[in-house]
Design a protein around this motif. Structure first.
Motif, PDB file in Angstrom:
ATOM      1  N   HIS A   1       0.747  -1.369   0.298  1.00  0.00           N
ATOM      2  CA  HIS A   1      -0.153  -0.203  -0.383  1.00  0.00           C
ATOM      3  C   HIS A   1       1.490   1.257   0.019  1.00  0.00           C
ATOM      4  O   HIS A   1       0.609   2.419  -0.973  1.00  0.00           O
ATOM      5  N   TRP A   2       1.780   1.714   1.049  1.00  0.00           N
ATOM      6  CA  TRP A   2       2.923   2.462   1.089  1.00  0.00           C
ATOM      7  C   TRP A   2       4.111   2.740  -0.526  1.00  0.00           C
ATOM      8  O   TRP A   2       3.890   3.778  -0.349  1.00  0.00           O
ATOM      9  N   SER A   3       4.036   1.564  -0.512  1.00  0.00           N
ATOM     10  CA  SER A   3       4.360   1.564  -1.786  1.00  0.00           C
ATOM     11  C   SER A   3       4.008   2.111  -3.212  1.00  0.00           C
ATOM     12  O   SER A   3       4.693   3.100  -3.964  1.00  0.00           O
ATOM     13  N   GLU A   4       2.876   2.000  -3.161  1.00  0.00           N
ATOM     14  CA  GLU A   4       1.898   2.838  -4.030  1.00  0.00           C
ATOM     15  C   GLU A   4       1.398   4.310  -3.789  1.00  0.00           C
ATOM     16  O   GLU A   4       1.235   5.224  -5.088  1.00  0.00           O
ATOM     17  N   GLN A   5       1.143   4.269  -2.671  1.00  0.00           N
ATOM     18  CA  GLN A   5       0.371   5.614  -2.297  1.00  0.00           C
ATOM     19  C   GLN A   5       1.497   7.190  -2.251  1.00  0.00           C
ATOM     20  O   GLN A   5       1.230   7.831  -2.055  1.00  0.00           O
ATOM     21  N   LEU A   6       2.514   6.008  -1.543  1.00  0.00           N
ATOM     22  CA  LEU A   6       3.474   7.423  -1.022  1.00  0.00           C
ATOM     23  C   LEU A   6       4.444   7.792  -2.420  1.00  0.00           C
ATOM     24  O   LEU A   6       4.798   7.385  -2.813  1.00  0.00           O
ATOM     25  N   ASP A   7       5.085   8.849  -2.340  1.00  0.00           N
ATOM     26  CA  ASP A   7       5.893   9.441  -3.148  1.00  0.00           C
ATOM     27  C   ASP A   7       7.202   9.159  -3.042  1.00  0.00           C
ATOM     28  O   ASP A   7       7.192   9.231  -2.138  1.00  0.00           O
ATOM     29  N   PRO A   8       8.011   8.607  -3.616  1.00  0.00           N
ATOM     30  CA  PRO A   8       9.593   8.072  -3.627  1.00  0.00           C
ATOM     31  C   PRO A   8      10.144   9.501  -2.790  1.00  0.00           C
ATOM     32  O   PRO A   8      10.433   8.682  -1.361  1.00  0.00           O
ATOM     33  N   LYS A   9      10.160   9.922  -3.027  1.00  0.00           N
ATOM     34  CA  LYS A   9      10.996  11.176  -2.227  1.00  0.00           C
ATOM     35  C   LYS A   9      10.779  11.336  -0.679  1.00  0.00           C
ATOM     36  O   LYS A   9      10.941  11.021   0.519  1.00  0.00           O
ATOM     37  N   ASP A  10       8.658  11.100  -0.473  1.00  0.00           N
ATOM     38  CA  ASP A  10       7.866  11.064   1.022  1.00  0.00           C
ATOM     39  C   ASP A  10       8.735   9.784   1.619  1.00  0.00           C
ATOM     40  O   ASP A  10       8.929   9.904   3.217  1.00  0.00           O
ATOM     41  N   ALA A  11       8.748   8.651   0.564  1.00  0.00           N
ATOM     42  CA  ALA A  11       8.899   7.547   1.928  1.00  0.00           C
ATOM     43  C   ALA A  11       9.992   7.768   2.098  1.00  0.00           C
ATOM     44  O   ALA A  11      10.405   7.076   2.682  1.00  0.00           O
ATOM     45  N   GLU A  12      11.421   8.269   0.956  1.00  0.00           N
ATOM     46  CA  GLU A  12      12.965   7.969   2.117  1.00  0.00           C
ATOM     47  C   GLU A  12      12.937   9.180   2.847  1.00  0.00           C
ATOM     48  O   GLU A  12      13.865   8.731   3.464  1.00  0.00           O
ATOM     49  N   ALA A  13      11.897  10.269   2.868  1.00  0.00           N
ATOM     50  CA  ALA A  13      11.942  11.140   3.932  1.00  0.00           C
ATOM     51  C   ALA A  13      11.527  10.398   5.345  1.00  0.00           C
ATOM     52  O   ALA A  13      12.317  10.434   6.314  1.00  0.00           O
ATOM     53  N   LEU A  14      10.711   9.744   5.232  1.00  0.00           N
ATOM     54  CA  LEU A  14       9.639   8.568   5.894  1.00  0.00           C
ATOM     55  C   LEU A  14      10.746   7.887   6.951  1.00  0.00           C
ATOM     56  O   LEU A  14      10.927   7.349   8.108  1.00  0.00           O
ATOM     57  N   VAL A  15      12.060   6.556   6.119  1.00  0.00           N
ATOM     58  CA  VAL A  15      12.429   5.852   5.906  1.00  0.00           C
ATOM     59  C   VAL A  15      13.270   5.683   5.153  1.00  0.00           C
ATOM     60  O   VAL A  15      13.850   5.212   4.253  1.00  0.00           O
ATOM     61  N   PRO A  16      14.801   5.977   5.540  1.00  0.00           N
ATOM     62  CA  PRO A  16      16.024   6.887   5.252  1.00  0.00           C
ATOM     63  C   PRO A  16      16.549   5.368   4.445  1.00  0.00           C
ATOM     64  O   PRO A  16      16.440   3.951   5.291  1.00  0.00           O
ATOM     65  N   GLY A  17      16.679   5.141   3.644  1.00  0.00           N
ATOM     66  CA  GLY A  17      16.623   4.070   2.694  1.00  0.00           C
ATOM     67  C   GLY A  17      15.757   2.749   2.186  1.00  0.00           C
ATOM     68  O   GLY A  17      15.297   2.055   1.134  1.00  0.00           O
ATOM     69  N   PHE A  18      14.386   3.995   1.831  1.00  0.00           N
ATOM     70  CA  PHE A  18      13.016   3.074   2.161  1.00  0.00           C
ATOM     71  C   PHE A  18      13.002   2.077  -0.294  1.00  0.00           C
ATOM     72  O   PHE A  18      12.932   1.301   0.447  1.00  0.00           O
ATOM     73  N   ALA A  19      13.704   3.435  -0.741  1.00  0.00           N
ATOM     74  CA  ALA A  19      13.774   2.537  -2.128  1.00  0.00           C
ATOM     75  C   ALA A  19      14.808   1.034  -2.105  1.00  0.00           C
ATOM     76  O   ALA A  19      14.524   0.246  -3.163  1.00  0.00           O
TER      77      ALA A  19
END
Length: 245
Positions: free
Chosen positions: A176-194
């Protein structure tokens, strides 16, 4: 003080959302129970594992998704669960929150739970051989407008470990979060998310960040006394023999 606490949940993750309070009751010498209305087979296995981590006895009502109804069959099932445990405290979902929640079944489930709490103390379904049980004290979990918090700092590691074993939920959240979050936002939330290599890993990482933020907010972040706290709303007035701090 040790209590008999019963969590009446809908899907399963509620066990961990209330895990700090449930574990605290066990540590105080009480007994904590959870009964879930809707829980798929794989999720049931995960929830049982989480219950073992927290010291909570778990059972499942086996209701069908999309078919929860406020009818005699469903009332009997929930009343039966209440009378078997005979709790002094019930934790369940917040009526205000569930009204606007777009998860299916939450609205009829809330009405069903409230009806069952009332019926459990009355002359309903006595043919099943279980005695009526007085309406216990009720706390609503993750409420829109809390009026109390519970110190869960001593049980934070258990709560985190319990969430870690809800793998089917974590995988769903990761997708869900992979689809819903902007990649930059996901990275800010969890460094290294990508760089995380699975939905499970992504879900676990975001849940850890989210859960930590929520419980700090209700604890020390909300001018509170505790580092981590779970928020609740107690139904009705507090009856105190004297004022307390």
């Amino acid at each position: 003080m040790a209590e008999r606490v019963l969590l009446i949940g809908v899907y399963g993750m509620e066990l961990v959302e209330c895990g700090g309070a449930l574990a605290a009751n066990v540590a105080a010498g009480g007994e904590s129970f959870a009964t879930m209305m809707l829980c798929r087979e794989r999720m049931q296995s995960d929830v049982r594992k989480a219950g073992e981590v927290l010291g909570v006895e778990v059972d499942f009502l086996g209701f069908r998704n999309g078919h929860v109804a406020v009818d005699e069959e469903h009332k009997r099932a929930v009343v039966r669960a209440i009378r078997r445990v005979r709790p002094t405290i019930v934790i369940t979902q917040d009526p205000e929150h569930s009204l606007a929640d777009l998860d299916p079944d939450r609205r009829p489930a809330m009405t069903l739970i409230l009806e069952a709490l009332g019926l459990a103390s009355r002359e309903f379904a006595l043919d099943e051989g279980l005695d009526p049980h007085p309406v216990p004290t009720v706390y609503y979990m993750t409420p829109s407008h809390p009026n109390c918090v519970v110190n869960i700092a001593p049980f934070w590691d258990k709560k985190t470990a319990a969430m870690d074993v809800l793998e089917s939920q974590l995988e769903f959240s990761g997708r869900h979060w992979s689809e819903q979050l902007d990649p930059k936002d996901a990275e800010a939330l969890v460094p290294g998310f990508a760089e995380l290599d699975s939905d499970l890993a992504r879900g676990r990482a975001v849940h850890r960040a989210l859960d930590r933020a929520v419980h700090i907010y209700h604890g020390i972040g909300h001018h509170g006394h505790y580092a981590f706290a779970e928020a609740y709303r107690r139904e009705g007035d507090f009856h105190l023999p004297a004022l307390v701090r």
